[in-house]
Write a protein that holds these residues in place. Structure first.
Motif, PDB file in Angstrom:
ATOM      1  N   ASN A  26      40.711  36.699  37.908  1.00 48.31           N
ATOM      2  CA  ASN A  26      41.318  37.974  38.290  1.00 48.31           C
ATOM      3  C   ASN A  26      40.997  38.277  39.748  1.00 48.31           C
ATOM      4  O   ASN A  26      40.392  37.469  40.444  1.00 48.31           O
ATOM      5  N   GLY A  27      41.406  39.444  40.202  1.00 44.89           N
ATOM      6  CA  GLY A  27      41.135  39.832  41.577  1.00 44.89           C
ATOM      7  C   GLY A  27      42.242  39.405  42.526  1.00 44.89           C
ATOM      8  O   GLY A  27      43.387  39.181  42.129  1.00 44.89           O
ATOM      9  N   THR A  28      41.879  39.248  43.799  1.00 44.95           N
ATOM     10  CA  THR A  28      42.825  38.878  44.855  1.00 44.95           C
ATOM     11  C   THR A  28      42.314  37.626  45.560  1.00 44.95           C
ATOM     12  O   THR A  28      41.152  37.245  45.387  1.00 44.95           O
ATOM     13  N   PRO A  29      43.178  36.964  46.378  1.00 43.82           N
ATOM     14  CA  PRO A  29      42.688  35.793  47.132  1.00 43.82           C
ATOM     15  C   PRO A  29      41.492  36.126  48.013  1.00 43.82           C
ATOM     16  O   PRO A  29      40.618  35.291  48.220  1.00 43.82           O
ATOM     17  N   ALA A  30      41.464  37.342  48.537  1.00 46.81           N
ATOM     18  CA  ALA A  30      40.336  37.736  49.381  1.00 46.81           C
ATOM     19  C   ALA A  30      39.113  38.120  48.548  1.00 46.81           C
ATOM     20  O   ALA A  30      37.982  38.051  49.031  1.00 46.81           O
ATOM     21  N   GLU A  62      36.344  36.838  34.949  1.00 41.22           N
ATOM     22  CA  GLU A  62      36.042  37.790  33.896  1.00 41.22           C
ATOM     23  C   GLU A  62      35.952  37.083  32.548  1.00 41.22           C
ATOM     24  O   GLU A  62      36.660  36.110  32.289  1.00 41.22           O
ATOM     25  N   LEU A  63      35.085  37.595  31.706  1.00 40.58           N
ATOM     26  CA  LEU A  63      34.998  37.122  30.332  1.00 40.58           C
ATOM     27  C   LEU A  63      35.521  38.238  29.427  1.00 40.58           C
ATOM     28  O   LEU A  63      35.017  39.360  29.457  1.00 40.58           O
ATOM     29  N   HIS A  64      36.556  37.918  28.659  1.00 42.35           N
ATOM     30  CA  HIS A  64      37.123  38.887  27.721  1.00 42.35           C
ATOM     31  C   HIS A  64      36.611  38.554  26.316  1.00 42.35           C
ATOM     32  O   HIS A  64      36.900  37.471  25.781  1.00 42.35           O
ATOM     33  N   PRO A  86      32.426  31.629  40.321  1.00 41.29           N
ATOM     34  CA  PRO A  86      33.733  31.632  40.982  1.00 41.29           C
ATOM     35  C   PRO A  86      34.825  31.198  40.011  1.00 41.29           C
ATOM     36  O   PRO A  86      34.544  30.524  39.007  1.00 41.29           O
ATOM     37  N   PRO A  87      36.100  31.550  40.292  1.00 39.25           N
ATOM     38  CA  PRO A  87      37.192  31.234  39.360  1.00 39.25           C
ATOM     39  C   PRO A  87      37.431  29.741  39.150  1.00 39.25           C
ATOM     40  O   PRO A  87      38.091  29.367  38.175  1.00 39.25           O
TER      41      PRO A  87
END
Length: 209
Positions: free
Chosen positions: A49-53, A58-60, A106-107
């Motif tokens: 999630n989030g943006t490139p910057a 997240e863990l659901h 990190p993703p």
């Protein structure tokens, strides 16, 4: 939450007048406790999630409450990079709820960790509900395995070998446990003593020849 297998239960009735407390004795069996439904973890998913910057992982955690009662529910997530992060799934009676936990990984990382579902205190076995261990990548496949609930303390650190440690200064050992600073110091003295004995024996052997 009272232990459903306990032989003595306490019921309190509150009204506009005095509080009435009644204690009754029961004789439940282990089978009765096993048949009693309780909230449980039904799905674990890793999400980028989030943006490139500002990318985020997240863990659901999805929890099912198969009872007609509103149980208090908390989850605590422990991974290799994330300390004990807490969330609330809020699963209503006969419904499911999802807790979203932001992780430090990190993703693009492989994430490994544990999820504990509890009612009030994750370090108290009496508050335990469910526990799973997971591994996977955000937006990829996640492997989830059931585990027997093990209480932990706030300074607990997860290790994928199963050698999780509650000692922040300890060194993880294969097969579980940790070696504390005092134990390391004792091991150092033991090693030094063994080396000294070896030197003495070697000198004695030379003098004999």
């Amino acid at each position: 939450m009272q232990d459903p297998s306990a032989h003595q239960q306490i019921v309190k009735i509150h009204a506009y007048g005095p509080t009435i407390q009644h204690t009754y004795n029961a004789t439940p069996t282990a089978a009765d406790a096993d048949d009693m439904p309780l909230p449980q973890i039904t799905n674990v998913d890793l999400v980028a999630n989030g943006t490139p910057a500002d990318p985020r992982t997240e863990l659901h955690v999805t929890v099912e409450n198969p009872t007609p009662h509103a149980h208090r529910q908390h989850v605590v997530v422990s991974t290799e990079e994330t300390g004990n992060a807490v969330g609330r799934p809020e699963a209503r009676p006969n419904e499911t709820g999802t807790a979203v936990i932001e992780l430090n990984e990190p993703p693009d990382a492989v994430v490994r960790g544990e999820v504990r579902l509890y009612t009030n205190d994750y370090s108290d076995m009496n508050d335990s509900l469910d526990m799973v261990e997971f591994a996977g990548e955000p937006e990829g496949n996640v492997t989830v395995e059931n585990r027997t609930y093990e209480p932990i303390h706030p300074n607990y650190h997860y290790e994928p070998s199963g050698a999780g440690s509650d000692d922040g200064d300890g060194v993880g050992l294969p097969g579980g446990g940790s070696l504390s600073g005092d134990a390391l110091l004792a091991a150092g003295f033991l090693g030094a003593g063994t080396l000294a004995i070896g030197v003495i024996l070697a000198v004695g052997a030379r003098r004999r020849y």
